[in-house]
Design a protein around this motif. Sequence first.
Motif, PDB file in Angstrom:
ATOM      1  N   LEU A  13       0.830  -1.207   0.000  1.00  0.00           N
ATOM      2  CA  LEU A  13       0.000   0.000   0.000  1.00  0.00           C
ATOM      3  C   LEU A  13       0.864   1.256   0.000  1.00  0.00           C
ATOM      4  CD1 LEU A  13      -2.813  -1.013   2.525  1.00  0.00           C
ATOM      5  CD2 LEU A  13      -2.998  -0.841   0.028  1.00  0.00           C
ATOM      6  N   GLU A  14       1.952   1.206   0.734  1.00  0.00           N
ATOM      7  CA  GLU A  14       2.864   2.352   0.767  1.00  0.00           C
ATOM      8  C   GLU A  14       3.522   2.569  -0.601  1.00  0.00           C
ATOM      9  OE1 GLU A  14       4.569   5.712   2.350  1.00  0.00           O
ATOM     10  OE2 GLU A  14       2.977   4.441   3.149  1.00  0.00           O
ATOM     11  N   LEU A  15       3.902   1.463  -1.260  1.00  0.00           N
ATOM     12  CA  LEU A  15       4.480   1.581  -2.598  1.00  0.00           C
ATOM     13  C   LEU A  15       3.463   2.162  -3.581  1.00  0.00           C
ATOM     14  CD1 LEU A  15       6.553  -1.717  -2.975  1.00  0.00           C
ATOM     15  CD2 LEU A  15       7.420   0.608  -2.693  1.00  0.00           C
ATOM     16  N   GLU A  16       2.208   1.759  -3.435  1.00  0.00           N
ATOM     17  CA  GLU A  16       1.161   2.324  -4.282  1.00  0.00           C
ATOM     18  C   GLU A  16       1.050   3.837  -4.068  1.00  0.00           C
ATOM     19  OE1 GLU A  16      -2.525   0.331  -3.662  1.00  0.00           O
ATOM     20  OE2 GLU A  16      -1.771  -1.614  -4.332  1.00  0.00           O
ATOM     21  N   SER A  17       1.052   4.253  -2.808  1.00  0.00           N
ATOM     22  CA  SER A  17       0.914   5.686  -2.509  1.00  0.00           C
ATOM     23  C   SER A  17       2.092   6.485  -3.060  1.00  0.00           C
ATOM     24  CB  SER A  17       0.820   5.896  -0.994  1.00  0.00           C
ATOM     25  OG  SER A  17      -0.315   5.245  -0.466  1.00  0.00           O
ATOM     26  N   ILE A  18       3.296   5.994  -2.831  1.00  0.00           N
ATOM     27  CA  ILE A  18       4.489   6.704  -3.303  1.00  0.00           C
ATOM     28  C   ILE A  18       4.513   6.738  -4.831  1.00  0.00           C
ATOM     29  CG2 ILE A  18       7.005   6.625  -3.406  1.00  0.00           C
ATOM     30  CD1 ILE A  18       6.913   5.390  -0.567  1.00  0.00           C
ATOM     31  N   GLY A  19       4.251   5.580  -5.443  1.00  0.00           N
ATOM     32  CA  GLY A  19       4.258   5.517  -6.902  1.00  0.00           C
ATOM     33  C   GLY A  19       3.220   6.430  -7.520  1.00  0.00           C
ATOM     34  N   GLN A  20       2.029   6.439  -6.926  1.00  0.00           N
ATOM     35  CA  GLN A  20       0.968   7.281  -7.469  1.00  0.00           C
ATOM     36  C   GLN A  20       1.335   8.756  -7.351  1.00  0.00           C
ATOM     37  OE1 GLN A  20      -0.996   5.986  -9.417  1.00  0.00           O
ATOM     38  NE2 GLN A  20      -3.059   5.726  -8.601  1.00  0.00           N
ATOM     39  N   GLY A  21       1.979   9.114  -6.245  1.00  0.00           N
ATOM     40  CA  GLY A  21       2.414  10.495  -6.086  1.00  0.00           C
ATOM     41  C   GLY A  21       3.385  10.912  -7.175  1.00  0.00           C
ATOM     42  N   VAL A  22       4.271   9.991  -7.569  1.00  0.00           N
ATOM     43  CA  VAL A  22       5.249  10.292  -8.616  1.00  0.00           C
ATOM     44  C   VAL A  22       4.563  10.438  -9.970  1.00  0.00           C
ATOM     45  CG1 VAL A  22       7.239   9.410  -9.883  1.00  0.00           C
ATOM     46  CG2 VAL A  22       7.163   9.207  -7.383  1.00  0.00           C
ATOM     47  N   VAL A  23       3.713   9.479 -10.321  1.00  0.00           N
ATOM     48  CA  VAL A  23       3.142   9.502 -11.681  1.00  0.00           C
ATOM     49  C   VAL A  23       2.112  10.612 -11.861  1.00  0.00           C
ATOM     50  CG1 VAL A  23       3.620   7.078 -12.162  1.00  0.00           C
ATOM     51  CG2 VAL A  23       1.446   7.704 -11.102  1.00  0.00           C
ATOM     52  N   PHE A  24       1.485  11.061 -10.778  1.00  0.00           N
ATOM     53  CA  PHE A  24       0.590  12.214 -10.898  1.00  0.00           C
ATOM     54  C   PHE A  24       1.313  13.433 -11.465  1.00  0.00           C
ATOM     55  CE2 PHE A  24      -2.642  10.620  -7.653  1.00  0.00           C
ATOM     56  CZ  PHE A  24      -3.679  10.585  -8.567  1.00  0.00           C
ATOM     57  N   SER A  25       2.621  13.492 -11.270  1.00  0.00           N
ATOM     58  CA  SER A  25       3.387  14.664 -11.684  1.00  0.00           C
ATOM     59  C   SER A  25       3.952  14.548 -13.094  1.00  0.00           C
ATOM     60  CB  SER A  25       4.548  14.895 -10.709  1.00  0.00           C
ATOM     61  OG  SER A  25       5.504  13.854 -10.808  1.00  0.00           O
ATOM     62  N   THR A  26       3.719  13.413 -13.767  1.00  0.00           N
ATOM     63  CA  THR A  26       4.343  13.215 -15.073  1.00  0.00           C
ATOM     64  C   THR A  26       3.566  13.912 -16.188  1.00  0.00           C
ATOM     65  OG1 THR A  26       3.138  11.145 -15.450  1.00  0.00           O
ATOM     66  CG2 THR A  26       5.304  10.986 -14.390  1.00  0.00           C
ATOM     67  N   VAL A  27       4.298  14.263 -17.233  1.00  0.00           N
ATOM     68  CA  VAL A  27       3.694  14.862 -18.426  1.00  0.00           C
ATOM     69  C   VAL A  27       2.722  13.875 -19.067  1.00  0.00           C
ATOM     70  CG1 VAL A  27       4.171  15.729 -20.744  1.00  0.00           C
ATOM     71  CG2 VAL A  27       5.667  16.380 -18.830  1.00  0.00           C
ATOM     72  N   PHE A  28       3.083  12.592 -19.072  1.00  0.00           N
ATOM     73  CA  PHE A  28       2.226  11.572 -19.678  1.00  0.00           C
ATOM     74  C   PHE A  28       0.848  11.571 -19.019  1.00  0.00           C
ATOM     75  CE2 PHE A  28       0.307   7.502 -20.366  1.00  0.00           C
ATOM     76  CZ  PHE A  28       0.750   7.079 -21.603  1.00  0.00           C
ATOM     77  N   HIS A  29       0.819  11.574 -17.698  1.00  0.00           N
ATOM     78  CA  HIS A  29      -0.467  11.544 -16.992  1.00  0.00           C
ATOM     79  C   HIS A  29      -1.302  12.782 -17.321  1.00  0.00           C
ATOM     80  CE1 HIS A  29      -3.505  11.286 -13.907  1.00  0.00           C
ATOM     81  NE2 HIS A  29      -3.124  12.452 -13.424  1.00  0.00           N
ATOM     82  N   ARG A  30      -0.691  13.944 -17.301  1.00  0.00           N
ATOM     83  CA  ARG A  30      -1.453  15.172 -17.556  1.00  0.00           C
ATOM     84  C   ARG A  30      -2.027  15.176 -18.971  1.00  0.00           C
ATOM     85  NH1 ARG A  30       2.783  17.514 -14.377  1.00  0.00           N
ATOM     86  NH2 ARG A  30       3.924  18.166 -16.237  1.00  0.00           N
ATOM     87  N   GLU A  31      -1.209  14.745 -19.940  1.00  0.00           N
ATOM     88  CA  GLU A  31      -1.711  14.716 -21.312  1.00  0.00           C
ATOM     89  C   GLU A  31      -2.791  13.649 -21.485  1.00  0.00           C
ATOM     90  OE1 GLU A  31      -0.240  14.092 -25.936  1.00  0.00           O
ATOM     91  OE2 GLU A  31       1.250  14.481 -24.357  1.00  0.00           O
ATOM     92  N   ALA A  32      -2.613  12.481 -20.832  1.00  0.00           N
ATOM     93  CA  ALA A  32      -3.606  11.412 -20.931  1.00  0.00           C
ATOM     94  C   ALA A  32      -4.950  11.856 -20.367  1.00  0.00           C
ATOM     95  CB  ALA A  32      -3.103  10.171 -20.198  1.00  0.00           C
ATOM     96  N   VAL A  33      -4.934  12.572 -19.250  1.00  0.00           N
ATOM     97  CA  VAL A  33      -6.177  13.084 -18.659  1.00  0.00           C
ATOM     98  C   VAL A  33      -6.829  14.096 -19.589  1.00  0.00           C
ATOM     99  CG1 VAL A  33      -7.121  14.461 -16.769  1.00  0.00           C
ATOM    100  CG2 VAL A  33      -5.499  12.618 -16.286  1.00  0.00           C
TER     101      VAL A  33
END
Length: 259
Positions: A223-243
């Motif tokens: 669960l901690e890895l999920e939280s940390i990983g999600q925090g990182v990918v929320f900041s990526t250009v890929f995620h913002r463009e995909a949304v």
Amino acid sequence: MSEVLIDHDDGVTTLTLNRPQAKNALDMSMRAALREAIYAIRQDRSVRAVVLRGAGTEFCSGGDVRGMNVESAEAGRNRVDDLHGWIAQLVDLDRPVIAAVDGVAYGAGFSFALAADFVIATSRARFCMPFMKVGLVPDCGALYTLPRIVGMARARELIFTAREVKADEARTLGAVLEVVEPDALEARSKTIARSLADASPTMFALTKRALNMSLNSDLRTMLELESIGQGVVFSTVFHREAVQRFRNKATPLFNWPTS
């Protein structure tokens, strides 16, 4: 002629085992070439996906028995330990790896395929863990990958019976993702590799590493890895463009290629 051919094409690197006269059996020279190639891939961020294949009509028949003249327990351990260095690097590679299997994938060849994220096999592919027949312990990471992929009971059965498994059964067991005809193998494997190469590299890397840890971990750690990983990918250009594309009902950045 190199025993491992390396081809780079639009972010996809293909490693071809190149001893077709020996059914691409792993000799010491090929092992050294694979080690160098995999270490180089890990350092090269222009490589976004990897395809593993064999030259000719066979994937890999395993270790080259003619070169297995080991005179002591220490020499035997060192021989396999040297092999495991680059196998660990491959299993843990933070980019997609696709094994394109035609013909035999025996022994270390089967293990080599299992080190990939996905195995695409032809209808004539054959898989086997024949170590019982020569009195050797499974290697090339099989004791780690095989139980995780097919389950412990089936792993015991495949190892201790040393029976051959054809492509359709391997797919049923979960060791193979798709079965295709031989003339479609290269194109299908590269299509999947290119599709995954266009996915979020950060998401793929973090998720693959977490999945590799999951069966040796506990709920709270994952669960901690999920939280940390999600925090990182929320900041990526890929995620913002995909949304943004989702909101605009535009074509997604990633789509799994239908067969």
